[in-house]
Write a protein that holds these residues in place. Structure first.
Motif, PDB file in Angstrom:
ATOM      1  N   PHE A  61      38.435  28.652  32.982  1.00 37.24           N
ATOM      2  CA  PHE A  61      38.677  30.033  33.409  1.00 37.24           C
ATOM      3  C   PHE A  61      37.490  30.576  34.198  1.00 37.24           C
ATOM      4  O   PHE A  61      37.658  31.194  35.262  1.00 37.24           O
ATOM      5  CB  PHE A  61      38.954  30.901  32.187  1.00 37.24           C
ATOM      6  N   ASP A  62      36.293  30.349  33.698  1.00 40.07           N
ATOM      7  CA  ASP A  62      35.094  30.827  34.391  1.00 40.07           C
ATOM      8  C   ASP A  62      34.975  30.211  35.782  1.00 40.07           C
ATOM      9  O   ASP A  62      34.594  30.889  36.754  1.00 40.07           O
ATOM     10  CB  ASP A  62      33.838  30.504  33.573  1.00 40.07           C
ATOM     11  N   GLU A  63      35.313  28.921  35.882  1.00 41.90           N
ATOM     12  CA  GLU A  63      35.296  28.266  37.192  1.00 41.90           C
ATOM     13  C   GLU A  63      36.361  28.866  38.109  1.00 41.90           C
ATOM     14  O   GLU A  63      36.133  29.066  39.305  1.00 41.90           O
ATOM     15  CB  GLU A  63      35.525  26.764  37.033  1.00 41.90           C
ATOM     16  N   ALA A  64      37.535  29.148  37.553  1.00 38.89           N
ATOM     17  CA  ALA A  64      38.619  29.726  38.345  1.00 38.89           C
ATOM     18  C   ALA A  64      38.240  31.110  38.868  1.00 38.89           C
ATOM     19  O   ALA A  64      38.581  31.469  40.010  1.00 38.89           O
ATOM     20  CB  ALA A  64      39.903  29.804  37.524  1.00 38.89           C
ATOM     21  N   ILE A  65      37.559  31.908  38.046  1.00 36.66           N
ATOM     22  CA  ILE A  65      37.096  33.219  38.485  1.00 36.66           C
ATOM     23  C   ILE A  65      36.162  33.072  39.689  1.00 36.66           C
ATOM     24  O   ILE A  65      36.257  33.817  40.671  1.00 36.66           O
ATOM     25  CB  ILE A  65      36.376  33.955  37.322  1.00 36.66           C
ATOM     26  N   LYS A  66      35.251  32.112  39.616  1.00 33.86           N
ATOM     27  CA  LYS A  66      34.334  31.872  40.736  1.00 33.86           C
ATOM     28  C   LYS A  66      35.102  31.435  41.980  1.00 33.86           C
ATOM     29  O   LYS A  66      34.838  31.903  43.095  1.00 33.86           O
ATOM     30  CB  LYS A  66      33.323  30.783  40.365  1.00 33.86           C
ATOM     31  N   ASN A  67      36.076  30.543  41.790  1.00 33.33           N
ATOM     32  CA  ASN A  67      36.781  29.958  42.931  1.00 33.33           C
ATOM     33  C   ASN A  67      37.771  30.915  43.593  1.00 33.33           C
ATOM     34  O   ASN A  67      38.209  30.671  44.714  1.00 33.33           O
ATOM     35  CB  ASN A  67      37.512  28.683  42.497  1.00 33.33           C
ATOM     36  N   THR A  68      38.138  31.980  42.876  1.00 32.06           N
ATOM     37  CA  THR A  68      39.032  32.978  43.465  1.00 32.06           C
ATOM     38  C   THR A  68      38.291  34.265  43.802  1.00 32.06           C
ATOM     39  O   THR A  68      38.913  35.272  44.157  1.00 32.06           O
ATOM     40  CB  THR A  68      40.206  33.309  42.516  1.00 32.06           C
ATOM     41  N   GLY A  69      36.990  34.243  43.708  1.00 31.03           N
ATOM     42  CA  GLY A  69      36.182  35.416  44.015  1.00 31.03           C
ATOM     43  C   GLY A  69      36.413  35.888  45.443  1.00 31.03           C
ATOM     44  O   GLY A  69      36.442  35.089  46.382  1.00 31.03           O
ATOM     45  N   GLY A  70      36.589  37.189  45.607  1.00 31.63           N
ATOM     46  CA  GLY A  70      36.823  37.747  46.937  1.00 31.63           C
ATOM     47  C   GLY A  70      38.280  37.806  47.340  1.00 31.63           C
ATOM     48  O   GLY A  70      38.616  38.417  48.349  1.00 31.63           O
TER      49      GLY A  70
END
Length: 232
Positions: A77-86
């Motif tokens: 989840f934390d990685e997904a948040i980073k990868n969908t940032g912006g």
């Protein structure tokens, strides 16, 4: 180059935290199908985001669509948040899919009347799958939907992988009793054997569609690449 026989994915993928710029395993024909389906949909709803490859791809490619997903694994989840940032049209929740899918009715009840494209991918190794609960909820509560299921067994084509865990085989036989009765379902499968992705082998998928008055319009290139509709 492609696999000569089907293989069942029964063990965890050590590369689960690898992000790809293109979603849907990079399968060229599946990407074309998504493009054909999503045009009339206001929402993309995913279960099992992992690190957000598919969620980010859809949100970036279709900025006018609201893209909603979930991922129970905190690290993923934390990685997904980073990868969908912006990406302002991408929303992801840190919760199991069976809770997430039901939360739609409470927090986004208007979606039940809208046309949505689903990508169900919350199944794999080491747990009881929520796939049946997901389908039961979608086919009972939603007025209409296009439901793509990842890692699905493709009848008659052994080149496609699919998920198996214990007595669970990701296939239509496994989920058919979960579909709400009386909806007039149509099923579609891939009908090609060439490797279509630059980074993945052929991964099985299935499309279950219901509630639409008109037939799915497929571009000419997909006419002989997709099997269906199969009425059930």
């Amino acid at each position: 180059m492609f696999f000569k026989r089907s293989f069942k994915r029964t063990a965890p993928d050590n590369g689960r935290f690898k992000f790809f710029e293109t979603g849907f395993h990079g399968d060229r024909y599946l990407l074309m199908l998504v493009d054909a389906l999503i045009k009339d949909c206001g929402y993309f709803i995913e279960t099992g985001a992992n690190v957000g490859s598919t969620l980010a791809y859809v949100a970036r490619t279709y900025p006018d669509k609201t893209c909603i997903s979930c991922e129970p694994d905190k690290d993923a989840f934390d990685e997904a948040i980073k990868n969908t940032g912006g990406l302002k049209n991408a929303i992801i929740y840190n919760m199991p899919s069976q809770d997430f899918i039901k939360s739609i009715e409470k927090g986004h009840k208007e979606l039940l009347e809208k046309d949505a494209l689903f990508w169900l991918d919350a199944h794999g190794y080491g747990f009881d799958w929520p796939l049946k609960d997901e389908l039961r909820f979608i086919t009972t509560r939603f007025k209409r939907a296009h439901i793509l299921i990842d890692d699905f067994k493709v009848p008659g084509l052994e080149v496609f992988s699919y998920d198996v865990y214990k007595a669970q085989v990701c296939s239509f036989d496994f989920v058919k009793d979960s579909l709400a009765p009386g909806r007039g379902y149509k099923i579609f499968y891939p009908d090609y054997t060439e490797k279509t992705s630059p980074h993945h082998p052929l991964v099985g998928w299935g499309l279950i569609e219901f509630g639409h008055a008109k037939e799915i319009f497929l571009p000419d290139i997909l006419r002989n690449k997709i099997k269906g509709p199969i009425h059930v």
